[in-house]
Design a protein around this motif. Sequence first.
Motif, PDB file in Angstrom:
ATOM      1  N   ARG A   7     -10.656  17.250  10.866  1.00 51.51           N
ATOM      2  CA  ARG A   7     -10.570  18.545  11.500  1.00 51.51           C
ATOM      3  C   ARG A   7      -9.883  18.408  12.846  1.00 51.51           C
ATOM      4  NH1 ARG A   7     -16.139  21.510  10.842  1.00 51.51           N
ATOM      5  NH2 ARG A   7     -14.788  23.276  10.545  1.00 51.51           N
ATOM      6  N   ARG A   8      -9.285  19.485  13.266  1.00 49.52           N
ATOM      7  CA  ARG A   8      -8.597  19.448  14.557  1.00 49.52           C
ATOM      8  C   ARG A   8      -8.768  20.782  15.267  1.00 49.52           C
ATOM      9  NH1 ARG A   8      -4.198  22.623  14.558  1.00 49.52           N
ATOM     10  NH2 ARG A   8      -2.938  22.904  12.676  1.00 49.52           N
ATOM     11  N   PRO A   9      -8.525  20.798  16.588  1.00 52.21           N
ATOM     12  CA  PRO A   9      -8.623  22.069  17.309  1.00 52.21           C
ATOM     13  C   PRO A   9      -7.529  23.037  16.874  1.00 52.21           C
ATOM     14  CG  PRO A   9      -8.499  20.182  18.844  1.00 52.21           C
ATOM     15  CD  PRO A   9      -8.222  19.656  17.469  1.00 52.21           C
ATOM     16  N   TYR A  10      -7.775  24.330  17.091  1.00 50.01           N
ATOM     17  CA  TYR A  10      -6.731  25.350  16.964  1.00 50.01           C
ATOM     18  C   TYR A  10      -5.756  25.118  18.121  1.00 50.01           C
ATOM     19  CZ  TYR A  10      -4.698  29.992  16.306  1.00 50.01           C
ATOM     20  OH  TYR A  10      -3.832  31.035  16.065  1.00 50.01           O
ATOM     21  N   VAL A  11      -4.463  25.079  17.830  1.00 43.58           N
ATOM     22  CA  VAL A  11      -3.477  24.692  18.852  1.00 43.58           C
ATOM     23  C   VAL A  11      -2.547  25.861  19.176  1.00 43.58           C
ATOM     24  CG1 VAL A  11      -1.571  23.128  19.415  1.00 43.58           C
ATOM     25  CG2 VAL A  11      -3.558  22.269  18.131  1.00 43.58           C
ATOM     26  N   VAL A  12      -2.522  26.213  20.461  1.00 47.63           N
ATOM     27  CA  VAL A  12      -1.585  27.217  20.978  1.00 47.63           C
ATOM     28  C   VAL A  12      -0.559  26.472  21.823  1.00 47.63           C
ATOM     29  CG1 VAL A  12      -1.329  29.280  22.422  1.00 47.63           C
ATOM     30  CG2 VAL A  12      -3.437  28.939  21.095  1.00 47.63           C
ATOM     31  N   ALA A  13       0.736  26.636  21.516  1.00 44.26           N
ATOM     32  CA  ALA A  13       1.785  26.054  22.356  1.00 44.26           C
ATOM     33  C   ALA A  13       2.376  27.166  23.200  1.00 44.26           C
ATOM     34  CB  ALA A  13       2.862  25.405  21.491  1.00 44.26           C
ATOM     35  N   SER A  14       2.634  26.865  24.470  1.00 44.50           N
ATOM     36  CA  SER A  14       3.114  27.887  25.403  1.00 44.50           C
ATOM     37  C   SER A  14       4.305  27.364  26.176  1.00 44.50           C
ATOM     38  CB  SER A  14       1.967  28.237  26.358  1.00 44.50           C
ATOM     39  OG  SER A  14       2.394  29.125  27.364  1.00 44.50           O
ATOM     40  N   CYS A  15       5.332  28.218  26.299  1.00 41.75           N
ATOM     41  CA  CYS A  15       6.528  27.772  27.014  1.00 41.75           C
ATOM     42  C   CYS A  15       7.262  28.976  27.593  1.00 41.75           C
ATOM     43  CB  CYS A  15       7.441  27.032  26.036  1.00 41.75           C
ATOM     44  SG  CYS A  15       8.939  26.428  26.824  1.00 41.75           S
ATOM     45  N   ALA A  16       7.760  28.814  28.804  1.00 41.07           N
ATOM     46  CA  ALA A  16       8.664  29.812  29.395  1.00 41.07           C
ATOM     47  C   ALA A  16      10.031  29.155  29.505  1.00 41.07           C
ATOM     48  CB  ALA A  16       8.167  30.240  30.770  1.00 41.07           C
ATOM     49  N   MET A  17      11.059  29.819  28.985  1.00 41.41           N
ATOM     50  CA  MET A  17      12.388  29.208  29.017  1.00 41.41           C
ATOM     51  C   MET A  17      13.441  30.225  29.441  1.00 41.41           C
ATOM     52  SD  MET A  17      13.436  28.791  25.016  1.00 41.41           S
ATOM     53  CE  MET A  17      14.130  30.170  24.126  1.00 41.41           C
ATOM     54  N   ALA A 172       5.422  17.895  14.011  1.00 38.39           N
ATOM     55  CA  ALA A 172       4.288  17.404  13.221  1.00 38.39           C
ATOM     56  C   ALA A 172       3.545  18.557  12.530  1.00 38.39           C
ATOM     57  CB  ALA A 172       3.335  16.615  14.108  1.00 38.39           C
ATOM     58  N   ASP A 173       3.998  19.785  12.728  1.00 34.07           N
ATOM     59  CA  ASP A 173       3.367  20.961  12.114  1.00 34.07           C
ATOM     60  C   ASP A 173       1.908  21.099  12.555  1.00 34.07           C
ATOM     61  OD1 ASP A 173       3.460  23.266  10.657  1.00 34.07           O
ATOM     62  OD2 ASP A 173       3.470  22.323   8.679  1.00 34.07           O
ATOM     63  N   LEU A 174       1.681  20.846  13.851  1.00 35.84           N
ATOM     64  CA  LEU A 174       0.309  20.869  14.363  1.00 35.84           C
ATOM     65  C   LEU A 174       0.106  21.972  15.396  1.00 35.84           C
ATOM     66  CD1 LEU A 174      -0.308  17.021  14.590  1.00 35.84           C
ATOM     67  CD2 LEU A 174      -1.395  18.642  13.016  1.00 35.84           C
ATOM     68  N   VAL A 175       0.947  23.000  15.332  1.00 34.59           N
ATOM     69  CA  VAL A 175       0.794  24.162  16.218  1.00 34.59           C
ATOM     70  C   VAL A 175       0.449  25.363  15.351  1.00 34.59           C
ATOM     71  CG1 VAL A 175       1.982  25.700  17.834  1.00 34.59           C
ATOM     72  CG2 VAL A 175       2.411  23.227  17.918  1.00 34.59           C
ATOM     73  N   ASP A 176      -0.578  26.110  15.771  1.00 38.45           N
ATOM     74  CA  ASP A 176      -0.993  27.295  15.022  1.00 38.45           C
ATOM     75  C   ASP A 176      -0.342  28.558  15.552  1.00 38.45           C
ATOM     76  OD1 ASP A 176      -3.087  26.097  13.247  1.00 38.45           O
ATOM     77  OD2 ASP A 176      -3.797  25.444  15.214  1.00 38.45           O
ATOM     78  N   GLU A 177      -0.041  28.542  16.844  1.00 39.64           N
ATOM     79  CA  GLU A 177       0.448  29.751  17.487  1.00 39.64           C
ATOM     80  C   GLU A 177       1.388  29.341  18.612  1.00 39.64           C
ATOM     81  OE1 GLU A 177      -2.959  32.275  18.163  1.00 39.64           O
ATOM     82  OE2 GLU A 177      -1.964  33.126  19.894  1.00 39.64           O
ATOM     83  N   LEU A 178       2.524  30.039  18.719  1.00 42.10           N
ATOM     84  CA  LEU A 178       3.500  29.732  19.776  1.00 42.10           C
ATOM     85  C   LEU A 178       3.695  30.957  20.648  1.00 42.10           C
ATOM     86  CD1 LEU A 178       5.793  28.073  21.117  1.00 42.10           C
ATOM     87  CD2 LEU A 178       7.296  28.841  19.252  1.00 42.10           C
ATOM     88  N   HIS A 179       3.552  30.772  21.963  1.00 46.16           N
ATOM     89  CA  HIS A 179       3.839  31.826  22.927  1.00 46.16           C
ATOM     90  C   HIS A 179       5.118  31.433  23.653  1.00 46.16           C
ATOM     91  CE1 HIS A 179      -0.747  32.888  23.375  1.00 46.16           C
ATOM     92  NE2 HIS A 179      -0.331  32.916  22.120  1.00 46.16           N
ATOM     93  N   LEU A 180       6.188  32.149  23.381  1.00 48.17           N
ATOM     94  CA  LEU A 180       7.483  31.800  23.960  1.00 48.17           C
ATOM     95  C   LEU A 180       7.921  32.936  24.876  1.00 48.17           C
ATOM     96  CD1 LEU A 180       9.691  29.639  23.783  1.00 48.17           C
ATOM     97  CD2 LEU A 180      10.721  30.974  21.927  1.00 48.17           C
ATOM     98  N   VAL A 181       8.123  32.596  26.145  1.00 44.28           N
ATOM     99  CA  VAL A 181       8.545  33.604  27.126  1.00 44.28           C
ATOM    100  C   VAL A 181      10.015  33.357  27.473  1.00 44.28           C
ATOM    101  CG1 VAL A 181       8.271  34.221  29.567  1.00 44.28           C
ATOM    102  CG2 VAL A 181       6.295  34.146  28.057  1.00 44.28           C
ATOM    103  N   ILE A 182      10.807  34.414  27.426  1.00 42.17           N
ATOM    104  CA  ILE A 182      12.227  34.303  27.753  1.00 42.17           C
ATOM    105  C   ILE A 182      12.474  34.993  29.099  1.00 42.17           C
ATOM    106  CG2 ILE A 182      14.594  34.579  26.892  1.00 42.17           C
ATOM    107  CD1 ILE A 182      12.931  33.375  24.723  1.00 42.17           C
ATOM    108  N   ARG A 224       5.395  36.156  20.377  1.00 47.25           N
ATOM    109  CA  ARG A 224       4.241  35.409  19.874  1.00 47.25           C
ATOM    110  C   ARG A 224       4.391  35.177  18.385  1.00 47.25           C
ATOM    111  NH1 ARG A 224      -1.018  36.135  19.082  1.00 47.25           N
ATOM    112  NH2 ARG A 224      -0.919  38.408  19.189  1.00 47.25           N
ATOM    113  N   TYR A 225       4.309  33.936  17.968  1.00 49.45           N
ATOM    114  CA  TYR A 225       4.508  33.563  16.569  1.00 49.45           C
ATOM    115  C   TYR A 225       3.253  32.899  16.005  1.00 49.45           C
ATOM    116  CZ  TYR A 225       9.524  33.794  17.738  1.00 49.45           C
ATOM    117  OH  TYR A 225      10.771  34.185  18.161  1.00 49.45           O
ATOM    118  N   ARG A 226       2.994  33.129  14.723  1.00 46.28           N
ATOM    119  CA  ARG A 226       2.006  32.366  13.954  1.00 46.28           C
ATOM    120  C   ARG A 226       2.771  31.316  13.172  1.00 46.28           C
ATOM    121  NH1 ARG A 226      -2.524  35.542  13.026  1.00 46.28           N
ATOM    122  NH2 ARG A 226      -3.377  35.501  15.117  1.00 46.28           N
ATOM    123  N   LEU A 227       2.221  30.121  13.108  1.00 46.02           N
ATOM    124  CA  LEU A 227       2.857  29.049  12.356  1.00 46.02           C
ATOM    125  C   LEU A 227       1.931  28.601  11.234  1.00 46.02           C
ATOM    126  CD1 LEU A 227       3.666  28.749  15.556  1.00 46.02           C
ATOM    127  CD2 LEU A 227       4.924  26.786  14.716  1.00 46.02           C
ATOM    128  N   GLY A 228       2.403  27.712  10.399  1.00 43.54           N
ATOM    129  CA  GLY A 228       1.539  27.077   9.409  1.00 43.54           C
ATOM    130  C   GLY A 228       1.016  28.059   8.394  1.00 43.54           C
TER     131      GLY A 228
END
Length: 241
Positions: A7-17, A172-182, A224-228
């Motif tokens: 089992r692993r934690p729920y993973v949120v990736a966050s980035c401003a670019m 590695a396909d280990l992100v559940d949710e991506l928050h991408l700020v432009i 905001r994206y859902r992955l997996g």
Amino acid sequence: MESGRGRRPYVVASCAMSVDGLIDDASDRRLVLSNDADLDRVDQVRAECDAILVGAETVRRDNPRLLVRSARRRRLRREEGRPDSPLKVTLTRSGDLDPAARFFTEGGAETLVYAASAAYTRTRDRLGSVTTVVDAGSSPEPDEVLADLWARGVRRLLVEGGERVHTAFLTADLVDELHLVIAPCFVGHADAPRFVGPGPFPHHPGRPMTLVEVRPIGDVALLRYRLGSGRDAAAGDQADR
Ligand SMILES: Nc1c(N[C@@H]2O[C@H](COP(=O)(O)O)[C@@H](O)[C@H]2O)[nH]c(=O)[nH]c1=O
């Protein structure tokens, strides 16, 4: 370190670019691409997590504090029996980290360093008085780090970069949710770090992510994206509120 693919934690990736996909410039000064309202949104996302993870290069470049800034959010966390700010986690192959970095010294939050075996003893000698150092094997791999964090009680993890860490977790396909700020600008430096480098991303054009939200926040845009495969939907729903 415990290994395995349990089992692993729920993973949120966050980035401003920037519009050209860069997250910093080539100068020594840290580049902030979010505006104040977006930094406040990120503060809320931090407050909802049990741990925040960045790479050692980000600790060296940005000297981040990685704390919950809002006193109200810290109080709410305390009322829930949680520490004011999440556990801070970093990954290092070289062990080249300064014990005086704000990552270790500010906010009183617990910290954890996953160090490659080759650097483990050196890293523990250097940082052992200010942090917990974990022997992460030949190099800290996202799946093993996540399994170990799960065993330490982390159920929701925020990954805040930089380029190498985002690339490693996403490929590695280990992100559940991506928050991408432009941010509404170009950086334009050839040597500046990007959101991600090249790699075998599972979410290629034939298997896109799911766009769940587009939100203007002043002059920046949040995507905001859902992955997996939609695992642990209940944990993900937190972000939909
Ligand atoms: N520049 C940038 C971010 N940078 C991230 O925030 C970290 C700094 O955290 P702190 O020291 O607590 O303010 C930094 O190391 C990096 O991971 N985040 C964002 O949402 N938007 C931005 O424009």
